[in-house]
Design an enzyme around this catalytic site. Sequence first.
Site, mmCIF file in Angstrom:
data_model
loop_
_atom_site.group_PDB
_atom_site.id
_atom_site.type_symbol
_atom_site.label_atom_id
_atom_site.label_comp_id
_atom_site.label_asym_id
_atom_site.label_seq_id
_atom_site.Cartn_x
_atom_site.Cartn_y
_atom_site.Cartn_z
ATOM 1 N N ASN A 75 2.818 0.891 -9.747
ATOM 2 C CA ASN A 75 2.491 -0.160 -10.705
ATOM 3 C C ASN A 75 1.449 0.304 -11.726
ATOM 4 O O ASN A 75 0.604 -0.477 -12.170
ATOM 5 C CB ASN A 75 2.034 -1.439 -9.988
ATOM 6 C CG ASN A 75 3.156 -2.077 -9.185
ATOM 7 O OD1 ASN A 75 4.310 -2.064 -9.620
ATOM 8 N ND2 ASN A 75 2.841 -2.613 -8.015
ATOM 9 N N ASN B 46 -1.920 -1.960 -3.790
ATOM 10 C CA ASN B 46 -0.622 -1.689 -4.425
ATOM 11 C C ASN B 46 -0.485 -2.066 -5.898
ATOM 12 O O ASN B 46 0.617 -2.359 -6.367
ATOM 13 C CB ASN B 46 0.506 -2.362 -3.612
ATOM 14 C CG ASN B 46 0.607 -1.773 -2.218
ATOM 15 O OD1 ASN B 46 -0.082 -0.790 -1.907
ATOM 16 N ND2 ASN B 46 1.443 -2.346 -1.363
ATOM 17 N N THR C 152 7.917 -7.379 1.578
ATOM 18 C CA THR C 152 8.650 -8.239 0.643
ATOM 19 C C THR C 152 10.141 -8.060 0.872
ATOM 20 O O THR C 152 10.639 -6.936 0.872
ATOM 21 C CB THR C 152 8.256 -7.854 -0.804
ATOM 22 O OG1 THR C 152 6.896 -8.239 -1.001
ATOM 23 C CG2 THR C 152 9.137 -8.524 -1.829
ATOM 24 N N HIS D 91 -4.449 -9.683 -0.447
ATOM 25 C CA HIS D 91 -3.730 -8.493 -0.919
ATOM 26 C C HIS D 91 -4.553 -7.839 -2.039
ATOM 27 O O HIS D 91 -4.491 -8.249 -3.191
ATOM 28 C CB HIS D 91 -2.353 -8.909 -1.434
ATOM 29 C CG HIS D 91 -1.381 -7.783 -1.599
ATOM 30 N ND1 HIS D 91 -1.771 -6.452 -1.674
ATOM 31 C CD2 HIS D 91 -0.014 -7.783 -1.705
ATOM 32 C CE1 HIS D 91 -0.672 -5.694 -1.813
ATOM 33 N NE2 HIS D 91 0.386 -6.476 -1.838
ATOM 34 N N TYR E 46 -1.590 -4.671 -7.641
ATOM 35 C CA TYR E 46 -1.512 -6.073 -8.037
ATOM 36 C C TYR E 46 -2.880 -6.540 -8.571
ATOM 37 O O TYR E 46 -3.780 -5.724 -8.779
ATOM 38 C CB TYR E 46 -0.957 -6.912 -6.883
ATOM 39 C CG TYR E 46 0.449 -6.452 -6.541
ATOM 40 C CD1 TYR E 46 1.466 -6.535 -7.500
ATOM 41 C CD2 TYR E 46 0.746 -5.857 -5.322
ATOM 42 C CE1 TYR E 46 2.748 -6.054 -7.235
ATOM 43 C CE2 TYR E 46 2.023 -5.373 -5.051
ATOM 44 C CZ TYR E 46 3.023 -5.479 -6.014
ATOM 45 O OH TYR E 46 4.284 -4.998 -5.756
HETATM 46 C C1 FMN Z 1 10.808 -3.273 1.583
HETATM 47 C C2 FMN Z 1 9.316 -3.117 1.456
HETATM 48 C C3 FMN Z 1 8.562 -4.211 1.063
HETATM 49 C C4 FMN Z 1 7.161 -4.117 0.999
HETATM 50 N N1 FMN Z 1 6.424 -5.232 0.665
HETATM 51 C C5 FMN Z 1 5.076 -5.194 0.728
HETATM 52 C C6 FMN Z 1 4.303 -6.376 0.546
HETATM 53 O O1 FMN Z 1 4.837 -7.479 0.361
HETATM 54 N N2 FMN Z 1 2.960 -6.262 0.601
HETATM 55 C C7 FMN Z 1 2.328 -5.060 0.816
HETATM 56 O O2 FMN Z 1 1.091 -5.012 0.860
HETATM 57 N N3 FMN Z 1 3.042 -3.927 1.034
HETATM 58 C C8 FMN Z 1 4.390 -3.982 0.997
HETATM 59 N N4 FMN Z 1 5.115 -2.852 1.268
HETATM 60 C C9 FMN Z 1 4.438 -1.651 1.781
HETATM 61 C C10 FMN Z 1 4.451 -1.669 3.316
HETATM 62 O O3 FMN Z 1 3.616 -2.695 3.814
HETATM 63 C C11 FMN Z 1 3.957 -0.333 3.900
HETATM 64 O O4 FMN Z 1 2.702 -0.038 3.329
HETATM 65 C C12 FMN Z 1 4.938 0.797 3.607
HETATM 66 O O5 FMN Z 1 6.260 0.449 3.960
HETATM 67 C C13 FMN Z 1 4.524 2.076 4.361
HETATM 68 O O6 FMN Z 1 4.501 1.842 5.759
HETATM 69 P P1 FMN Z 1 5.692 2.384 6.713
HETATM 70 O O7 FMN Z 1 5.784 3.854 6.475
HETATM 71 O O8 FMN Z 1 5.288 2.028 8.093
HETATM 72 O O9 FMN Z 1 6.943 1.683 6.246
HETATM 73 C C14 FMN Z 1 6.520 -2.899 1.293
HETATM 74 C C15 FMN Z 1 7.301 -1.794 1.660
HETATM 75 C C16 FMN Z 1 8.670 -1.899 1.742
HETATM 76 C C17 FMN Z 1 9.485 -0.702 2.203
#
Ligand code: FMN
Length: 364
Positions: free
Chosen positions: A238, A181, A28, A178, A183
């Site tokens: 959440n 997280n 996001t 989805h 939701y």
């Molecule tokens: C800025 C940001 C936005 C995210 N938006 C989403 C999202 O829209 N949908 C989702 O399932 N997870 C979202 N996440 C979680 C990421 O998909 C991911 O699970 C998380 O960053 C951990 O992975 P990484 O260590 O590779 O960053 C978001 C994480 C971050 C940092």
Amino acid sequence: MSADSNLLQPIVFGAISLANRVVMAPLTRCRAGAGNVPTDLMVEYYRQRASTGLIISEATQIMPEGQGYPSTPGIHSAEQVAGWRKITDAVHAAGGKMVLQLWHVGRVSHSEFQPNQALPVAPSAIAIPGEGYTPSGMKKPYETPRALETAEIPGIIAAYVQGAKNSIAAGFDGVEIHGANGYLIDQFMRDGSNHRTDQYGGSLENRTRLLMEVVEAVTAAVGAERTGLRISPVQPANGMSDSNPQETFTYVVEKLNAYPLAYLHIAGMGVDQPGAAGPTFDLNSLRPLWSGKLVVNYRYDLAKAEAAIAGGYADAVAFGVPLIANPDLVARIAQDAPWNEADSSSFYGGDEHGYTDYPVLSAH
Ligand SMILES: Cc1cc2nc3c(=O)[nH]c(=O)nc-3n(C[C@H](O)[C@H](O)[C@H](O)COP(=O)(O)O)c2cc1C
């Protein structure tokens, strides 16, 4: 690491052929335009990341009621579909593949996002502790949501189906449901947020009924071979709590085998956060239960990602923050080049700064 990296090997997820096993996690970024329509800047952002084997879009609301953060894109209006089409065209022209993450935030929303300023909907009238976002970007205390009537649930499922059909119309290679997280779908699955007494609450079968009905309906509409699913068994964000997440997700994964999904995506996010189910939850225990392709995610670096594939724990690895900061992550893996650090102050909202201006390796 080099070109013989496990991560750089191709793989097929259902109807989607991936050039490599580096997946862009859904992220996001709160940069949609008026009407929550994707912008030209978003076209550039995704185009830059098209060398990943698969891009999962940022979470995208399937209906106005499903929004819970400012400027997140939707997939329910004709303008949004047209905006996404520019993105999928750009990604495909650059040789990439892309699925859309279908999102309903449930009780994470605020009445200021809702049509007629109604209360957000949820499985039960239980508020999340603390504060959430409003459309201006200001935070306000979470409201006590309105519990969905049983008779309203088919309408929610229909919105997932329409979102999936709109995604295909917008040129996506598939969709990711989805289910993670905290939701709406996750809210139904956990006994902390679901106190219903109808067929969508109580037993494990009932709490996972919404997920299974969404999976059933979306796969019927666009094909299981174009449908992925994301779950996050240990995520406490959440306000999620579950008296027995290991039991919940063992049940979910075993039951999902009835659907030949393109992939299952397990986010380990939360595993080291206070209150997480992590210490008592063995994420790797889910691998042998799942007969299909598996994507894993959460704080993978190159060595951990290579080991996960080499050890058979995953078929591909999704990277989130590393792909914010390294649009050319695949080239960096191939060349064993260092990774840029991400600037978290530009994660949500804003312009091209911290979005499309991260440095890439120079061609040589
Ligand atoms: C800025 C940001 C936005 C995210 N938006 C989403 C999202 O829209 N949908 C989702 O399932 N997870 C979202 N996440 C979680 C990421 O998909 C991911 O699970 C998380 O960053 C951990 O992975 P990484 O260590 O590779 O960053 C978001 C994480 C971050 C940092």
